[in-house]
Structure formats: structure tokens, C-alpha cells
Design a protein around this motif. Structure first.
Motif, PDB file in Angstrom:
ATOM      1  N   GLU A 102       0.960  -1.072  -0.151  1.00  0.00           N
ATOM      2  CA  GLU A 102      -0.042   0.070  -0.032  1.00  0.00           C
ATOM      3  C   GLU A 102       0.921   1.095  -0.076  1.00  0.00           C
ATOM      4  OE1 GLU A 102      -3.186   0.260  -0.481  1.00  0.00           O
ATOM      5  OE2 GLU A 102      -3.239  -1.976  -0.606  1.00  0.00           O
ATOM      6  N   ASP A 103       1.735   1.487   0.831  1.00  0.00           N
ATOM      7  CA  ASP A 103       2.573   2.641   0.973  1.00  0.00           C
ATOM      8  C   ASP A 103       3.951   2.487   0.506  1.00  0.00           C
ATOM      9  OD1 ASP A 103       3.838   1.137   3.010  1.00  0.00           O
ATOM     10  OD2 ASP A 103       2.988   2.182   4.596  1.00  0.00           O
ATOM     11  N   GLY A 104       4.396   1.269  -0.010  1.00  0.00           N
ATOM     12  CA  GLY A 104       5.809   1.023  -0.297  1.00  0.00           C
ATOM     13  C   GLY A 104       6.767   1.281   0.763  1.00  0.00           C
ATOM     14  N   ARG A 105       6.460   1.107   1.851  1.00  0.00           N
ATOM     15  CA  ARG A 105       7.554   1.042   2.928  1.00  0.00           C
ATOM     16  C   ARG A 105       7.798  -0.331   3.522  1.00  0.00           C
ATOM     17  NH1 ARG A 105       5.169   4.498   7.640  1.00  0.00           N
ATOM     18  NH2 ARG A 105       3.360   2.959   7.231  1.00  0.00           N
ATOM     19  N   ARG A 106       9.048  -0.400   3.649  1.00  0.00           N
ATOM     20  CA  ARG A 106       9.565  -1.686   4.108  1.00  0.00           C
ATOM     21  C   ARG A 106       9.185  -2.031   5.396  1.00  0.00           C
ATOM     22  NH1 ARG A 106      13.667  -4.199   6.959  1.00  0.00           N
ATOM     23  NH2 ARG A 106      14.479  -5.983   6.281  1.00  0.00           N
ATOM     24  N   ARG A 107       8.712  -3.176   5.774  1.00  0.00           N
ATOM     25  CA  ARG A 107       8.190  -3.784   7.042  1.00  0.00           C
ATOM     26  C   ARG A 107       9.631  -4.049   7.637  1.00  0.00           C
ATOM     27  NH1 ARG A 107       4.789  -6.718   3.765  1.00  0.00           N
ATOM     28  NH2 ARG A 107       5.971  -8.690   3.803  1.00  0.00           N
ATOM     29  N   SER A 108       9.362  -3.589   9.207  1.00  0.00           N
ATOM     30  CA  SER A 108      10.536  -4.070   9.885  1.00  0.00           C
ATOM     31  C   SER A 108      10.737  -5.067  10.261  1.00  0.00           C
ATOM     32  CB  SER A 108      10.215  -3.030  11.310  1.00  0.00           C
ATOM     33  OG  SER A 108       9.292  -3.498  12.150  1.00  0.00           O
ATOM     34  N   SER A 109      11.907  -5.778  10.772  1.00  0.00           N
ATOM     35  CA  SER A 109      12.147  -6.949  11.183  1.00  0.00           C
ATOM     36  C   SER A 109      11.393  -7.537  12.296  1.00  0.00           C
ATOM     37  CB  SER A 109      13.751  -7.001  11.404  1.00  0.00           C
ATOM     38  OG  SER A 109      13.956  -6.141  12.600  1.00  0.00           O
ATOM     39  N   GLU A 110      10.706  -6.575  12.972  1.00  0.00           N
ATOM     40  CA  GLU A 110       9.900  -7.086  14.236  1.00  0.00           C
ATOM     41  C   GLU A 110       8.716  -7.750  13.260  1.00  0.00           C
ATOM     42  OE1 GLU A 110      12.836  -4.651  15.882  1.00  0.00           O
ATOM     43  OE2 GLU A 110      11.613  -4.285  14.190  1.00  0.00           O
ATOM     44  N   ASP A 111       8.136  -7.472  12.293  1.00  0.00           N
ATOM     45  CA  ASP A 111       7.028  -7.726  11.787  1.00  0.00           C
ATOM     46  C   ASP A 111       7.321  -9.235  11.309  1.00  0.00           C
ATOM     47  OD1 ASP A 111       6.402  -4.881   9.621  1.00  0.00           O
ATOM     48  OD2 ASP A 111       5.773  -5.456  11.764  1.00  0.00           O
ATOM     49  N   GLN A 112       8.523  -9.619  11.142  1.00  0.00           N
ATOM     50  CA  GLN A 112       8.978 -11.123  10.962  1.00  0.00           C
ATOM     51  C   GLN A 112       8.532 -12.082  12.361  1.00  0.00           C
ATOM     52  OE1 GLN A 112       9.399 -12.390   7.912  1.00  0.00           O
ATOM     53  NE2 GLN A 112       9.411 -10.578   7.029  1.00  0.00           N
ATOM     54  N   VAL A 113       8.460 -11.516  13.473  1.00  0.00           N
ATOM     55  CA  VAL A 113       8.307 -12.150  14.773  1.00  0.00           C
ATOM     56  C   VAL A 113       6.802 -12.214  14.694  1.00  0.00           C
ATOM     57  CG1 VAL A 113       8.727 -12.254  17.085  1.00  0.00           C
ATOM     58  CG2 VAL A 113      10.372 -11.253  15.795  1.00  0.00           C
ATOM     59  N   LYS A 114       6.253 -13.558  14.696  1.00  0.00           N
ATOM     60  CA  LYS A 114       4.847 -13.761  14.650  1.00  0.00           C
ATOM     61  C   LYS A 114       4.646 -14.814  15.747  1.00  0.00           C
ATOM     62  CE  LYS A 114       5.545 -17.947  11.788  1.00  0.00           C
ATOM     63  NZ  LYS A 114       5.310 -18.500  10.567  1.00  0.00           N
ATOM     64  N   LYS A 115       3.113 -14.883  16.342  1.00  0.00           N
ATOM     65  CA  LYS A 115       2.811 -15.342  17.184  1.00  0.00           C
ATOM     66  C   LYS A 115       2.992 -17.128  16.886  1.00  0.00           C
ATOM     67  CE  LYS A 115      -1.164 -15.860  20.491  1.00  0.00           C
ATOM     68  NZ  LYS A 115      -2.355 -15.435  20.818  1.00  0.00           N
ATOM     69  N   SER A 116       3.437 -17.735  17.986  1.00  0.00           N
ATOM     70  CA  SER A 116       3.583 -19.213  17.784  1.00  0.00           C
ATOM     71  C   SER A 116       2.064 -20.007  17.728  1.00  0.00           C
ATOM     72  CB  SER A 116       4.633 -19.847  18.606  1.00  0.00           C
ATOM     73  OG  SER A 116       4.498 -21.215  18.500  1.00  0.00           O
ATOM     74  N   GLN A 117       2.111 -20.715  16.681  1.00  0.00           N
ATOM     75  CA  GLN A 117       0.808 -21.440  16.963  1.00  0.00           C
ATOM     76  C   GLN A 117       0.897 -23.131  17.133  1.00  0.00           C
ATOM     77  OE1 GLN A 117      -2.297 -20.062  15.702  1.00  0.00           O
ATOM     78  NE2 GLN A 117      -1.000 -18.140  15.483  1.00  0.00           N
ATOM     79  N   ILE A 118       1.976 -23.241  17.892  1.00  0.00           N
ATOM     80  CA  ILE A 118       2.108 -24.451  18.420  1.00  0.00           C
ATOM     81  C   ILE A 118       2.731 -24.587  19.816  1.00  0.00           C
ATOM     82  CG2 ILE A 118       2.858 -25.582  16.246  1.00  0.00           C
ATOM     83  CD1 ILE A 118       5.708 -25.213  16.884  1.00  0.00           C
ATOM     84  N   VAL A 119       3.355 -23.377  20.364  1.00  0.00           N
ATOM     85  CA  VAL A 119       3.766 -23.354  21.726  1.00  0.00           C
ATOM     86  C   VAL A 119       3.251 -21.877  22.246  1.00  0.00           C
ATOM     87  CG1 VAL A 119       5.913 -24.735  21.674  1.00  0.00           C
ATOM     88  CG2 VAL A 119       6.043 -22.326  21.125  1.00  0.00           C
ATOM     89  N   CYS A 120       3.191 -21.998  23.630  1.00  0.00           N
ATOM     90  CA  CYS A 120       2.702 -20.736  24.373  1.00  0.00           C
ATOM     91  C   CYS A 120       3.895 -19.617  24.677  1.00  0.00           C
ATOM     92  CB  CYS A 120       2.048 -20.999  25.693  1.00  0.00           C
ATOM     93  SG  CYS A 120       0.634 -22.061  25.712  1.00  0.00           S
ATOM     94  N   PRO A 121       3.383 -18.497  24.504  1.00  0.00           N
ATOM     95  CA  PRO A 121       4.602 -17.472  24.907  1.00  0.00           C
ATOM     96  C   PRO A 121       5.273 -17.546  26.205  1.00  0.00           C
ATOM     97  CG  PRO A 121       2.612 -16.326  24.786  1.00  0.00           C
ATOM     98  CD  PRO A 121       2.237 -17.854  24.454  1.00  0.00           C
ATOM     99  N   GLU A 122       6.225 -16.928  26.425  1.00  0.00           N
ATOM    100  CA  GLU A 122       6.817 -17.064  27.839  1.00  0.00           C
ATOM    101  C   GLU A 122       7.103 -15.404  28.184  1.00  0.00           C
ATOM    102  OE1 GLU A 122      10.649 -18.916  27.752  1.00  0.00           O
ATOM    103  OE2 GLU A 122      11.416 -17.568  26.058  1.00  0.00           O
ATOM    104  N   VAL A 123       7.017 -15.251  29.474  1.00  0.00           N
ATOM    105  CA  VAL A 123       7.211 -13.894  30.138  1.00  0.00           C
ATOM    106  C   VAL A 123       8.503 -13.992  31.101  1.00  0.00           C
ATOM    107  CG1 VAL A 123       5.555 -14.321  31.716  1.00  0.00           C
ATOM    108  CG2 VAL A 123       6.233 -12.247  31.053  1.00  0.00           C
ATOM    109  N   TYR A 124       9.097 -12.732  31.193  1.00  0.00           N
ATOM    110  CA  TYR A 124      10.243 -12.647  32.281  1.00  0.00           C
ATOM    111  C   TYR A 124       9.674 -12.253  33.477  1.00  0.00           C
ATOM    112  CZ  TYR A 124      14.708 -11.468  34.098  1.00  0.00           C
ATOM    113  OH  TYR A 124      15.686 -11.258  35.205  1.00  0.00           O
ATOM    114  N   LYS A 125      10.085 -13.001  34.405  1.00  0.00           N
ATOM    115  CA  LYS A 125       9.381 -12.730  35.931  1.00  0.00           C
ATOM    116  C   LYS A 125      10.416 -11.902  36.628  1.00  0.00           C
ATOM    117  CE  LYS A 125       6.063 -14.500  36.915  1.00  0.00           C
ATOM    118  NZ  LYS A 125       4.686 -14.092  36.485  1.00  0.00           N
ATOM    119  N   GLY A 126      11.463 -11.336  36.236  1.00  0.00           N
ATOM    120  CA  GLY A 126      12.121 -10.547  37.043  1.00  0.00           C
ATOM    121  C   GLY A 126      13.631 -10.944  37.588  1.00  0.00           C
ATOM    122  N   SER A 127      14.227 -10.178  38.113  1.00  0.00           N
ATOM    123  CA  SER A 127      15.676 -10.669  38.418  1.00  0.00           C
ATOM    124  C   SER A 127      15.789 -11.269  39.678  1.00  0.00           C
ATOM    125  CB  SER A 127      16.636  -9.360  38.458  1.00  0.00           C
ATOM    126  OG  SER A 127      16.333  -8.378  39.396  1.00  0.00           O
TER     127      SER A 127
END
Length: 689
Positions: free
Chosen positions: A148-173
């Protein structure tokens, strides 16, 4: 209508009459106005009309130019969108390739100057500039743009949500204090699938160890089988129902294999396959590919030389990386051997000038994983990728080195400075494999080296392996070293020539024969401290009076399997001295020309109690003319420190023709790692490897 009273009527009549007279007077004055005044009013009206017309024309022209600019911009945007989805022209591609090679070379230089902080900072600055330039180039050449706008998608767009494993979250130091066996926690989700349905395990020659972790030697068959079942139980204790293939080494006989299969439970027999290299005509690569072709799961873990299977092998973590990063195809982890030595398992490779170099380290990372060229230990991969690439190397050795070299070649544009959106290989060091690799012998890598025209391998620990042509190395081709225009000479061939030159000079010194480097051999010593990378022969001068001594030590050369030929005998005389004489030595396909001279500087200097000049040549200090720099400048003329190929490669009639420095000849095989035109025609450091 009643008449107004007298006074009022008179006033009204008087007023009306005055107004009438005034109006008539104005009319008479207007009738008597001069013609010039009337003409001026006409001109003013015309001028106003012309000005209005000019404004209208100006507006029309502006509207036209604005419309044209809009149309041009739309055309440029359309062309840009086409360019974004198509490669650049060949000339631009060559420039980009050279920039990428320069960036890669710069990173290797950076690794070699870690202790020089000032130089490291300078190189880091240049590297950052080059990386930014390459990112801009990637924007132009990448097809990863929004329609649509001719702009390159950032590399973060390549990070997609997994459809086979659940996400993980960092619980702190402090969450995992004090042992930090935890820190990231997997969240609940609805897409999680059973790992057993996603992954198949392939164990390539499990290393059986004792209870104390020592590698088993000559144990009884029963003891070895018991340890195998102990390893098997550790796998299924963590992943019940997962499919696994075991490839046993050639030391396992058929009776042992039948016993192992017979002792499996009925449930495990449907999930485990046990095969031995001893019972197949396949090489290891062919057997691996045969197994992979029949696998139905989406992912495969290939685990060579494991000693233990523990919960440090976090399959879910590797699955998350592979399933959330579309262009990450291989994911490995760190390795720990049975003596406790640990490594992150990430290596970088460089194949240049017939030399394959491995370097431990990384340039980029993401998601706590390191971007690599080669994973030294076990790894997980997408099944479709393994089926596509396959194991093509013959024999049992070098199959993983060959696989990752082809992967890097395929995804070359993803390296160094182009972001990690196209990254293909990573190592996640928090996933740890217990392994004990078998020693790799040079003979195990012969087929691999031959396939990729590799003559020298430098391992990450500094060990050097020679293939094809290095003297005193078993794995030699026995063929003449190639000398073709547009190519560098393989380093092993250059080493053979350097060895022969040093041997001749050693014999000269040992037998009191005056010899010195000359011509192109001296030029190589002055510019590179070694043989010229495009050399065709060698030149050594000797004092004509010493000709009989050289002939006398002929056996010293023949014992080294060199061929000695007397070409010309000395003649008389020049300035009262014998002159001339020529001897040729043939060594490993090389010709060493030895020329007699009636006078030489070293002997004259020795007569005056001075020592001869020596230059550093391939690790040895060898005799040379009194002032080597002056000699080569006067011999070859202007810009001698820039480079010119051998006269045989440039169409010259002889080596006495003018020394012309220019770009190297175009390589006949574009993109080959032995091409000479990948180097600049000036500077020596680029040829260090």
C-alpha cells in the motif's frame, strides 16, 4: 390631494428647483469632458483585463506543473515498487557484493585487534557506517515491503505469534534466585500442542558413559546395552511417546542390535528405530537423509554424540524460536563435555582463497539467541528445510560442516548488517546439551574439502588442516598446482613453493653458497613477507663461481624428491669473472629458476665484515639484495606496491615488460571463493589468510 400651506409649499418648490438645476449642471459638465480623459479610462479597463488574464495563465501553468509533478511522483513510486521487488542491475549487485565482503572482512579484522582498544574503536566506527549503508541497500533491494505505502516492514514484523507453543514472560531478576534455574515462565494459551506430535529425535552415535560420567571403553556387551537403556529411559522420562531414531556406530554388531530391539516394550517398538552403520552400505549422511525423508513431524532434533539427556535440553524453547521467527531455520544450544568444559556453540565461518576459517563468537543476537554460521553441537531444524537441503557429503565425516556451508551460501544476504529478519541459524545458549564429540581426523573431511575446493581449514581452536597439495601431508592430490588467470593460487600450493624456496636457501647457507631472492620472489617477500598470491614460479640468484658447489649438493634436493636440471653452464667472462649459469628445480609442480651472476652484493659486504641483508619470507629470514626496497622499486618502476598479475596472465611477452598496476583480471567463475578480483589491487593485509 390637498395643497401644502404657503410657506411649506414655497420651501419645497425651492428645494426641488435647486436639485434640478444642480443635476442639469453636472450633465452639461460631463458632456463637456475632454476626450483624453475618456481614453485613459478605457486603457485602465484593458490593463485590468490583461492583468486578470496573466493571473489566470499563471494559475493554469502552476496547476499544470503541479499536476505533472504529481504524475511524475506517482510514476517514481510505481518504479520504486517495481525495484523493491526486483534485483538491482548487475553493476549495482557487484558493488553491493563488494560492500558485503568488505563488511565481513572488517569483522574478522575487528576480532584480531581486541587487545588494541584504540584500533578496535576505529574499526567499530567503520563497521557501524558500513552496516548502516547495507541496511539502506537492503531497503532498496528487499521485496519485504508493504504493497500500500511502499514502505519496508521492520524486522519485528517477522516475529509472529507461535501456533504450536505458548509465549513466555520474564518474571524479574529475583524470581529465580539463588540458582536461577528459572526466570522465564510459560504462559497459558489455547494453541499449545503436544511436543511429541511436533518433534522427532535423531540420536547420532550416543556416547555411553559410566555412572561417574567417564566414557565407556572396552565394556562387556551387557554393560554397554545397560547404559544404552539408561540413556533411553532418561529420554522417555521427560518426553513420553516422542518418536526417536538411534544411529549406532560401526562397533555395534548385529547380535547387540537384535538384543536391544528385543528388549524394547511393545509401546516403544512403535516409536523407536535402531540402526547401525555397520549393517548398511549407506554413509552416515545417506542414512540420515533416508531417515529424514520418512519423518512426518514438523521439526527434527539432530543430536550427535550426546552423553546424557537432561531437562537442560529445552525442546519447547527451540520450538518457540523456530515457530515465531519465520526465517530462522536451525536452532541449537550450548554444549558441555564430560570434563565440564562449556561453549555457547556458535561459530562464524569464512571461505576465502581456498581457506575455510572457523571463529567462535557472534555479531548479532535476538531473543537471547546468537546468530551463527555454524552450530558445533546438536540442533533442531524444520523438517521441510532438512528435506530440501539434504546431506550431500559422501562418507561419515564433514556432513554437518557441509550442510551449514550450503545454508550460509543460500542465505548470504542475511549476514552482517542486514538485520536478523533473514537469519537462518541461531544458537540459544540457555539450552544445553551434554555431549562428547568424537575426534575429527583429517581423512574424515577429505570429501568435504574436495567438494568445495578447500585446501586449508583453520579450526576455531587454531588447529590447521591441509588438503590437496601441502607437502608432507597425507591427503594430497598429487596434481600440479593450478595457475589460471583471474584466480589466486591455493594457499597449500603457495606453502609448497615457500617450503622449496626455504629449503634451497638453507642448503645454500649450509654449503657456503651465495644465494639471494630476486625478481618476483623478492617482490613477494618485500610486499607480503611470503610468496605472491598469483605466483607462477620462483627466482633465486647465485654467484656464478659457486655453480660447481650447487651441482655437488644435487643429492640433497633429490632426496626431497625434487628434480634437478642443469639448463646452462657458466661462461667467461664479465669484468674478469665467470658469468651466467642456470639451474632449474622442479618441486611439487613448481619451477624454481636459479640464475648465476658474476658479482653479488652479499659477498662484497662480507668481505668488508658486514652481514648480508635478510628479508622475512614465510617465517624464515632469507638473504636478499643489500637494499630490497630499492631493488624492487628500480626493478619494477612506478607504483610497485600496487599489484599486477604475473606477466603470463596478462599477455606480456616476458617479465621484463613494463610493470602495470591495475585491477585484477575478471574471474572466469563469478562468486567463486578463489577469485582474484574479490581483492583490491593495492594493500597486503587483505591477503593475510
Amino acid at each position: 390631494m390637498q395643497e401644502l400651506p404657503g410657506v411649506a409649499g414655497e420651501m419645497l418648490s425651492s428645494t426641488y428647483g435647486d436639485l434640478y438645476r444642480i443635476d442639469r449642471t453636472r450633465g452639461q459638465r460631463q458632456d463637456k469632458a475632454p476626450k483624453g480623459q475618456f481614453g485613459m479610462s478605457t486603457i485602465q479597463r484593458k490593463l485590468k483585463t490583461v492583468l486578470i488574464l496573466l493571473v489566470i495563465v499563471y494559475l493554469i501553468i502552476n496547476i499544470y506543473h503541479t499536476s505533472r509533478t504529481i504524475l511524475q511522483n506517482e510514476t517514481q513510486i510505481a518504479l520504486l515498487r517495481k525495484v523493491l521487488n526486483k534485483p538491482l542491475c548487475v553493476a549495482h549487485q557487484k558493488i553491493i557484493q563488494r560492500l558485503r565482503r568488505l563488511t565481513k572482512d572488517l569483522t574478522y579484522v575487528r576480532m584480531s585487534v581486541d587487545r588494541d582498544i584504540a584500533m578496535a574503536k576505529i574499526i567499530d566506527g567503520h563497521y557501524d557506517n558500513l552496516r548502516q549503508l547495507l541496511r539502506e541497500i537492503e531497503f532498496i533491494t528487499s521485496s519485504d515491503v508493504d504493497s500500500e505505502d511502499g514502505r519496508r516492514r521492520s524486522s519485528e514484523d517477522q516475529v509472529k505469534k507461535s501456533q504450536i507453543v505458548c509465549p513466555e514472560v520474564y518474571k524479574g531478576s529475583t524470581y529465580g534466585y539463588p540458582f536461577y534455574r528459572k526466570g522465564f515462565q510459560t504462559e497459558e494459551c489455547s494453541v499449545k500442542r503436544d511436543i511429541n506430535e511436533l518433534v522427532t529425535l535423531i540420536f547420532d552415535e550416543v556416547v555411553l558413559t559410566t555412572e561417574t560420567g567417564d566414557q565407556m571403553g572396552d565394556f562387556t556387551h551387557t554393560g554397554r546395552m545397560n547404559r544404552f537403556f539408561t540413556f533411553l529411559e532418561s529420554v522417555y522420562r521427560l518426553h513420553q511417546g516422542i518418536r526417536a531414531h538411534f544411529i549406532l556406530g560401526r562397533s555395534w554388531n548385529q547380535h547387540e542390535i537384535d538384543t536391544l530391539r528385543g528388549n524394547l516394550t511393545f509401546d516403544l517398538r512403535t516409536k523407536i528405530s535402531i540402526q547401525s552403520l555397520r549393517n548398511y552400505a549407506f554413509s552416515k549422511g545417506e542414512l540420515l537423509q533416508h531417515i529424514i525423508d520418512d519423518i512426518k513431524t514438523q521439526y527434527i532434533l539432530i543430536a550427535p554424540s550426546l552423553t546424557r539427556f537432561t531437562n537442560d535440553i529445552n525442546l519447547e524453547r527451540l520450538l518457540r524460536v523456530l515457530s515465531t521467527h519465520e526465517n530462522t531455520l536451525f536452532a541449537g544450544g550450548s554444549v558441555r563435555n564430560r570434563t565440564g568444559h562449556w561453549s555457547h556453540g556458535c561459530l562464524q565461518t569464512q571461505l576465502k582463497n581456498y581457506t575455510l576459517t572457523y571463529k567462535s563468537g557472534y555479531y548479532r543476537s535476538f531473543s537471547e539467541c546468537l546468530v551463527c554460521d555454524f552450530i558445533s553441537g546438536p540442533f533442531m531444524a524444520k523438517t521441510s528445510v532438512l528435506k530440501e537441503f539434504g546431506f550431500q557429503s559422501r562418507g561419515d565425516g564433514g556432513i554437518f560442516q557441509e550442510l551449514f556451508l550450503r545454508v550460509k551460501d543460500r542465505f548470504f544476504n542475511s549476514h552482517l548488517g542486514l538485520g536478523h529478519s533473514r537469519t537462518s541459524v541461531v544458537s540459544c545458549p540457555d539450552v544445553m546439551f551434554h555431549w562428547q564429540p568424537f575426534p575429527v581426523l583429517d581423512k574424515d573431511l577429505v570429501n568435504f574439502a574436495k567438494k568445495h575446493s578447500i585446501k586449508k581449514i583453520v579450526e576455531a581452536d587454531g588447529k590447521v588442516r591441509w588438503f590437496g597439495c601441502r607437502r608432507a601431508v597425507k591427503h594430497r592430490e598429487g596434481e600440479k598446482c593450478p595457475s589460471r588467470s583471474g584466480f589466486v593460487v591455493p594457499p597449500c600450493c603457495l606453502e609448497n613453493l615457500a617450503d622449496a624456496i626455504k629449503f634451497v636457501m638453507e642448503q645454500c647457507e649450509r654449503n657456503n653458497i651465495t644465494c639471494e631472492l630476486q625478481e618476483g620472489t623478492l617482490l613477494g617477500a618485500v610486499k607480503f613477507n611470503k610468496v605472491l598470491p598469483w605466483e607462477r614460479d620462483a627466482d633465486i640468484a647465485f654467484l656464478t663461481a659457486d655453480f660447481p658447489r650447487i651441482v655437488k649438493i644435487k643429492d640433497a634436493f633429490t632426496r626431497q624428491r625434487y628434480v634437478v636440471r642443469e639448463i646452462k653452464k657458466p661462461w667467461c667472462c664479465v669484468e674478469g669473472f665467470q658469468a651466467g649459469g642456470k639451474i632449474e628445480l622442479l618441486a611439487d609442480g613448481w619451477s624454481i629458476q636459479m640464475y648465476g651472476q658474476h658479482r653479488m652484493n652479499p659477498r662484497e659486504l662480507l668481505a668488508n665484515e658486514h652481514l648480508p641483508t635478510k628479508v622475512l619470507f614465510s617465517g624464515n629470514w632469507l638473504s636478499a639484495p643489500c637494499n630490497p626496497g630499492l631493488y624492487v622499486r628500480h626493478r619494477y618502476g612506478q607504483e610497485v606496491y600496487r599489484h599486477a598479475e604475473h606477466w603470463l596472465s596478462t599477455g606480456k611477452q616476458s617479465g621484463w615488460d613494463a610493470y602495470e598496476t591495475k585491477v585484477f583480471s575478471s574471474c572466469p567463475v563469478k562468486g567463486f571463493h578463489g577469485c582474484l578480483d574479490q581483492y583490491e589491487s593495492d594493500g597486503s593485509i587483505q591477503f593475510d589468510n
